[in-house]
Motif scaffolding. Structure first.
Motif, PDB file in Angstrom:
ATOM      1  N   LEU A   4      42.054  42.195  45.738  1.00 20.78           N
ATOM      2  CA  LEU A   4      41.260  41.403  46.685  1.00 20.78           C
ATOM      3  C   LEU A   4      39.791  41.837  46.639  1.00 20.78           C
ATOM      4  O   LEU A   4      38.886  40.990  46.645  1.00 20.78           O
ATOM      5  CB  LEU A   4      41.817  41.550  48.104  1.00 20.78           C
ATOM      6  CG  LEU A   4      41.228  40.617  49.150  1.00 20.78           C
ATOM      7  CD1 LEU A   4      41.470  39.157  48.769  1.00 20.78           C
ATOM      8  CD2 LEU A   4      41.828  40.907  50.499  1.00 20.78           C
ATOM      9  N   VAL A   5      39.527  43.116  46.554  1.00 24.77           N
ATOM     10  CA  VAL A   5      38.155  43.622  46.439  1.00 24.77           C
ATOM     11  C   VAL A   5      37.526  43.124  45.138  1.00 24.77           C
ATOM     12  O   VAL A   5      36.379  42.668  45.116  1.00 24.77           O
ATOM     13  CB  VAL A   5      38.115  45.163  46.534  1.00 24.77           C
ATOM     14  CG1 VAL A   5      36.752  45.707  46.129  1.00 24.77           C
ATOM     15  CG2 VAL A   5      38.469  45.612  47.945  1.00 24.77           C
ATOM     16  N   LEU A   6      38.291  43.167  44.045  1.00 23.01           N
ATOM     17  CA  LEU A   6      37.793  42.660  42.768  1.00 23.01           C
ATOM     18  C   LEU A   6      37.467  41.169  42.881  1.00 23.01           C
ATOM     19  O   LEU A   6      36.428  40.719  42.385  1.00 23.01           O
ATOM     20  CB  LEU A   6      38.819  42.897  41.650  1.00 23.01           C
ATOM     21  CG  LEU A   6      38.425  42.346  40.278  1.00 23.01           C
ATOM     22  CD1 LEU A   6      37.165  43.044  39.756  1.00 23.01           C
ATOM     23  CD2 LEU A   6      39.581  42.478  39.298  1.00 23.01           C
ATOM     24  N   ALA A   7      38.324  40.418  43.558  1.00 17.38           N
ATOM     25  CA  ALA A   7      38.077  38.978  43.743  1.00 17.38           C
ATOM     26  C   ALA A   7      36.773  38.760  44.502  1.00 17.38           C
ATOM     27  O   ALA A   7      35.963  37.896  44.128  1.00 17.38           O
ATOM     28  CB  ALA A   7      39.240  38.329  44.485  1.00 17.38           C
ATOM     29  N   LEU A   8      36.531  39.520  45.550  1.00 17.25           N
ATOM     30  CA  LEU A   8      35.307  39.359  46.335  1.00 17.25           C
ATOM     31  C   LEU A   8      34.063  39.770  45.543  1.00 17.25           C
ATOM     32  O   LEU A   8      33.020  39.122  45.626  1.00 17.25           O
ATOM     33  CB  LEU A   8      35.406  40.161  47.637  1.00 17.25           C
ATOM     34  CG  LEU A   8      36.447  39.640  48.633  1.00 17.25           C
ATOM     35  CD1 LEU A   8      36.590  40.608  49.807  1.00 17.25           C
ATOM     36  CD2 LEU A   8      36.084  38.251  49.117  1.00 17.25           C
ATOM     37  N   ILE A   9      34.179  40.829  44.751  1.00 23.10           N
ATOM     38  CA  ILE A   9      33.044  41.261  43.919  1.00 23.10           C
ATOM     39  C   ILE A   9      32.722  40.188  42.879  1.00 23.10           C
ATOM     40  O   ILE A   9      31.560  39.809  42.695  1.00 23.10           O
ATOM     41  CB  ILE A   9      33.341  42.628  43.256  1.00 23.10           C
ATOM     42  CG1 ILE A   9      33.341  43.738  44.304  1.00 23.10           C
ATOM     43  CG2 ILE A   9      32.336  42.927  42.145  1.00 23.10           C
ATOM     44  CD1 ILE A   9      33.855  45.076  43.799  1.00 23.10           C
ATOM     45  N   LEU A  10      33.749  39.689  42.199  1.00 18.80           N
ATOM     46  CA  LEU A  10      33.536  38.641  41.202  1.00 18.80           C
ATOM     47  C   LEU A  10      32.957  37.383  41.834  1.00 18.80           C
ATOM     48  O   LEU A  10      32.084  36.726  41.263  1.00 18.80           O
ATOM     49  CB  LEU A  10      34.842  38.316  40.471  1.00 18.80           C
ATOM     50  CG  LEU A  10      35.361  39.397  39.515  1.00 18.80           C
ATOM     51  CD1 LEU A  10      36.751  39.028  39.008  1.00 18.80           C
ATOM     52  CD2 LEU A  10      34.396  39.602  38.375  1.00 18.80           C
ATOM     53  N   PHE A  11      33.436  37.055  43.021  1.00 17.42           N
ATOM     54  CA  PHE A  11      32.913  35.878  43.722  1.00 17.42           C
ATOM     55  C   PHE A  11      31.438  36.068  44.071  1.00 17.42           C
ATOM     56  O   PHE A  11      30.631  35.161  43.911  1.00 17.42           O
ATOM     57  CB  PHE A  11      33.731  35.611  44.990  1.00 17.42           C
ATOM     58  CG  PHE A  11      33.322  34.356  45.700  1.00 17.42           C
ATOM     59  CD1 PHE A  11      33.665  33.114  45.200  1.00 17.42           C
ATOM     60  CD2 PHE A  11      32.586  34.417  46.872  1.00 17.42           C
ATOM     61  CE1 PHE A  11      33.294  31.949  45.841  1.00 17.42           C
ATOM     62  CE2 PHE A  11      32.199  33.262  47.525  1.00 17.42           C
ATOM     63  CZ  PHE A  11      32.560  32.026  47.011  1.00 17.42           C
ATOM     64  N   GLY A  12      31.078  37.252  44.517  1.00 19.38           N
ATOM     65  CA  GLY A  12      29.674  37.538  44.837  1.00 19.38           C
ATOM     66  C   GLY A  12      28.780  37.439  43.616  1.00 19.38           C
ATOM     67  O   GLY A  12      27.684  36.861  43.676  1.00 19.38           O
ATOM     68  N   ILE A  13      29.234  37.976  42.494  1.00 22.50           N
ATOM     69  CA  ILE A  13      28.447  37.878  41.260  1.00 22.50           C
ATOM     70  C   ILE A  13      28.352  36.424  40.825  1.00 22.50           C
ATOM     71  O   ILE A  13      27.301  35.971  40.368  1.00 22.50           O
ATOM     72  CB  ILE A  13      29.057  38.765  40.154  1.00 22.50           C
ATOM     73  CG1 ILE A  13      28.975  40.236  40.554  1.00 22.50           C
ATOM     74  CG2 ILE A  13      28.358  38.528  38.826  1.00 22.50           C
ATOM     75  CD1 ILE A  13      29.760  41.174  39.648  1.00 22.50           C
TER      76      ILE A  13
END
Length: 155
Positions: A14-23
Motif C-alpha cells: 500500500l505504501v508503494l502504491a501511494l509512492i508510485l501514485f505520488g510520482i
C-alpha cells in the motif's frame, strides 16, 4: 535479504502504491499509475488471500503480472488516455472567435475601412472582396479576420 523479503506485508504494498501514485501525479506518464494500481491490488491480495498464498515470492509475482498486464492494457486497449487533448481551436484567439458572428455597421465601410459592433464591442472592419458599399445600420457577418480587422459581408 530473504529474511527481509519474508517480512513484506500488505501495508508495504500500500505504501508503494501511494509512492508510485505520488510520482505519477508529477510525471503524468500513466505507466506509474498502472504500477500503482498493481501495487494496490497486491496489497489487497496480501491482506485477503489465505496465509499459504501470501509468501513474498507470490506477492512479487502478483505485482509483476498485474503491473505488466495493466501497462499493456493501458497502452494498447486505451491509447487515447495517453494522448494530450488539443486546446480548443479558438481559445485565447479573440479575432478567430468572431468568424461567423453577426454585427451591425457603426461607421461606413465604403472607403475600405470602417467599424462594426459585434456583441458589446466595436471592431475595425473591412468589406470582403466583391461587396457593394456597406453603410451604417447594415447587418453584417464576419467572413474572416486579418490582423485585428474583421472582414465582413452583408448578412
Amino acid at each position: 535479504m530473504e529474511q527481509l523479503l519474508a517480512q513484506i506485508t500488505w501495508w508495504h504494498w500500500l505504501v508503494l502504491a501511494l509512492i508510485l501514485f505520488g510520482i505519477e501525479m508529477m510525471s503524468g506518464t500513466f505507466d506509474l499509475l498502472m504500477a500503482s494500481i498493481a501495487a494496490a491490488a497486491t496489497a489487497a491480495w496480501a491482506a485477503f488471500a489465505p496465509e499459504s498464498a501470501t509468501a513474498w515470492q507470490v506477492q512479487c509475482l502478483v505485482f509483476a503480472v498485474a503491473a505488466v498486464g495493466l501497462i499493456v492494457i493501458s497502452r494498447y486497449v486505451f491509447p487515447s488516455m495517453r494522448r494530450a487533448e488539443p486546446e480548443h481551436p479558438t481559445l485565447n484567439k479573440r479575432m478567430v472567435q468572431l468568424v461567423g458572428q453577426q454585427g451591425e455597421v457603426t461607421r461606413d465601410l465604403s472607403s475600405g475601412h470602417g467599424q462594426v459592433k459585434i456583441g458589446d464591442t466595436v471592431w475595425g472592419a473591412e468589406a470582403a472582396e466583391g461587396q457593394a458599399a456597406i453603410v451604417v445600420g447594415d447587418k453584417v457577418v464576419v467572413e474572416s479576420t486579418r490582423s485585428n480587422m474583421a472582414i465582413v459581408r452583408k448578412a
